[in-house]
Design a protein around this motif. Structure first.
Motif, PDB file in Angstrom:
ATOM      1  N   GLU A   1       0.850  -1.181   0.000  1.00 20.84           N
ATOM      2  CA  GLU A   1       0.000   0.000   0.000  1.00 20.84           C
ATOM      3  C   GLU A   1       0.894   1.242   0.000  1.00 20.84           C
ATOM      4  OE1 GLU A   1      -3.016   1.868   3.140  1.00 20.84           O
ATOM      5  OE2 GLU A   1      -3.474  -0.170   2.456  1.00 20.84           O
ATOM      6  N   PRO A   2       0.630   2.176  -0.931  1.00 26.90           N
ATOM      7  CA  PRO A   2       1.491   3.364  -1.001  1.00 26.90           C
ATOM      8  C   PRO A   2       1.259   4.304   0.191  1.00 26.90           C
ATOM      9  CG  PRO A   2      -0.324   3.545  -2.549  1.00 26.90           C
ATOM     10  CD  PRO A   2      -0.406   2.173  -1.946  1.00 26.90           C
ATOM     11  N   GLU A   3       2.320   4.991   0.571  1.00 31.97           N
ATOM     12  CA  GLU A   3       2.212   6.004   1.619  1.00 31.97           C
ATOM     13  C   GLU A   3       2.277   7.375   0.963  1.00 31.97           C
ATOM     14  OE1 GLU A   3       4.540   5.704   5.103  1.00 31.97           O
ATOM     15  OE2 GLU A   3       4.573   3.520   5.022  1.00 31.97           O
ATOM     16  N   TYR A   4       1.515   8.298   1.501  1.00 37.34           N
ATOM     17  CA  TYR A   4       1.478   9.647   0.952  1.00 37.34           C
ATOM     18  C   TYR A   4       1.961  10.636   1.994  1.00 37.34           C
ATOM     19  CZ  TYR A   4      -1.351   7.355  -2.568  1.00 37.34           C
ATOM     20  OH  TYR A   4      -1.792   6.517  -3.548  1.00 37.34           O
ATOM     21  N   SER A   5       2.750  11.579   1.546  1.00 43.03           N
ATOM     22  CA  SER A   5       3.265  12.606   2.451  1.00 43.03           C
ATOM     23  C   SER A   5       2.259  13.754   2.525  1.00 43.03           C
ATOM     24  CB  SER A   5       4.608  13.130   1.932  1.00 43.03           C
ATOM     25  OG  SER A   5       4.399  13.997   0.829  1.00 43.03           O
ATOM     26  N   PRO A   6       2.394  14.614   3.511  1.00 42.28           N
ATOM     27  CA  PRO A   6       1.544  15.807   3.553  1.00 42.28           C
ATOM     28  C   PRO A   6       1.689  16.655   2.284  1.00 42.28           C
ATOM     29  CG  PRO A   6       2.653  15.524   5.651  1.00 42.28           C
ATOM     30  CD  PRO A   6       3.236  14.505   4.706  1.00 42.28           C
ATOM     31  N   HIS A   7       2.868  16.626   1.672  1.00 40.94           N
ATOM     32  CA  HIS A   7       3.083  17.372   0.435  1.00 40.94           C
ATOM     33  C   HIS A   7       2.253  16.794  -0.706  1.00 40.94           C
ATOM     34  CE1 HIS A   7       6.293  19.554   2.386  1.00 40.94           C
ATOM     35  NE2 HIS A   7       6.783  18.397   2.791  1.00 40.94           N
ATOM     36  N   ASP A   8       2.115  15.464  -0.724  1.00 39.70           N
ATOM     37  CA  ASP A   8       1.279  14.822  -1.739  1.00 39.70           C
ATOM     38  C   ASP A   8      -0.173  15.247  -1.590  1.00 39.70           C
ATOM     39  OD1 ASP A   8       3.484  13.357  -2.721  1.00 39.70           O
ATOM     40  OD2 ASP A   8       3.083  11.695  -1.328  1.00 39.70           O
ATOM     41  N   VAL A   9      -0.643  15.272  -0.353  1.00 39.34           N
ATOM     42  CA  VAL A   9      -2.035  15.663  -0.089  1.00 39.34           C
ATOM     43  C   VAL A   9      -2.251  17.126  -0.471  1.00 39.34           C
ATOM     44  CG1 VAL A   9      -3.805  15.918   1.690  1.00 39.34           C
ATOM     45  CG2 VAL A   9      -2.292  13.924   1.708  1.00 39.34           C
ATOM     46  N   GLY A  10      -1.309  17.994  -0.078  1.00 42.23           N
ATOM     47  CA  GLY A  10      -1.411  19.408  -0.435  1.00 42.23           C
ATOM     48  C   GLY A  10      -1.405  19.611  -1.939  1.00 42.23           C
TER      49      GLY A  10
END
Length: 131
Positions: A1-10
């Motif tokens: 399962e991929p992990e997303y950083s806060p930068h990805d969400v932003g």
């Protein structure tokens, strides 16, 4: 399962709002929001902004309200995340307000960046906490 950083969400949020057919604060109200944020009297600026918010379409208003509360929550953790209201307004101001849709090869206009910053920073600081 991929992990997303806060930068990805932003980045995903900014892309979503940029791709909307109309900015959240609407093209029709853009200049009025810029002018309201620039009023020299603080209270007059807040009242003028509230009056403009009340004219937004319901879906824009509700989406904006949730986005601003989210940004304010991020700003509350500034010590940890380094995202102050100023930084958030600079990053999200053009995304929430931009009036013109440019193609990839057109230059970005910075002429109203200060007005967009002023509008969004006021929204994060003063609005939507009692809704």
């Amino acid at each position: 399962e991929p992990e997303y950083s806060p930068h990805d969400v932003g980045g995903a949020l900014k892309l979503y709002f940029r791709e909307l057919p109309q900015p959240l604060l609407t093209s029709e109200l853009y200049d009025k929001f810029i002018a309201a944020a620039a009023l020299p009297d603080h209270n007059a600026a807040l009242y003028a902004t509230q009056d403009l918010l009340n004219t937004l379409p319901y879906s824009n208003y509700e989406t904006l309200k949730r986005m601003i509360v989210f940004l304010a929550t991020i700003a509350e953790a500034e010590e940890t995340n380094k995202m102050s209201i100023r930084n958030l307004a600079l990053v999200f101001g053009p995304t929430l307000m931009t009036v013109d849709k440019r193609s990839e090869d057109q230059p970005v206009s910075f002429s109203n960046m200060g007005g967009e910053y002023g509008t969004v920073s006021k929204l994060i600081t003063f609005f939507f906490f009692n809704d």
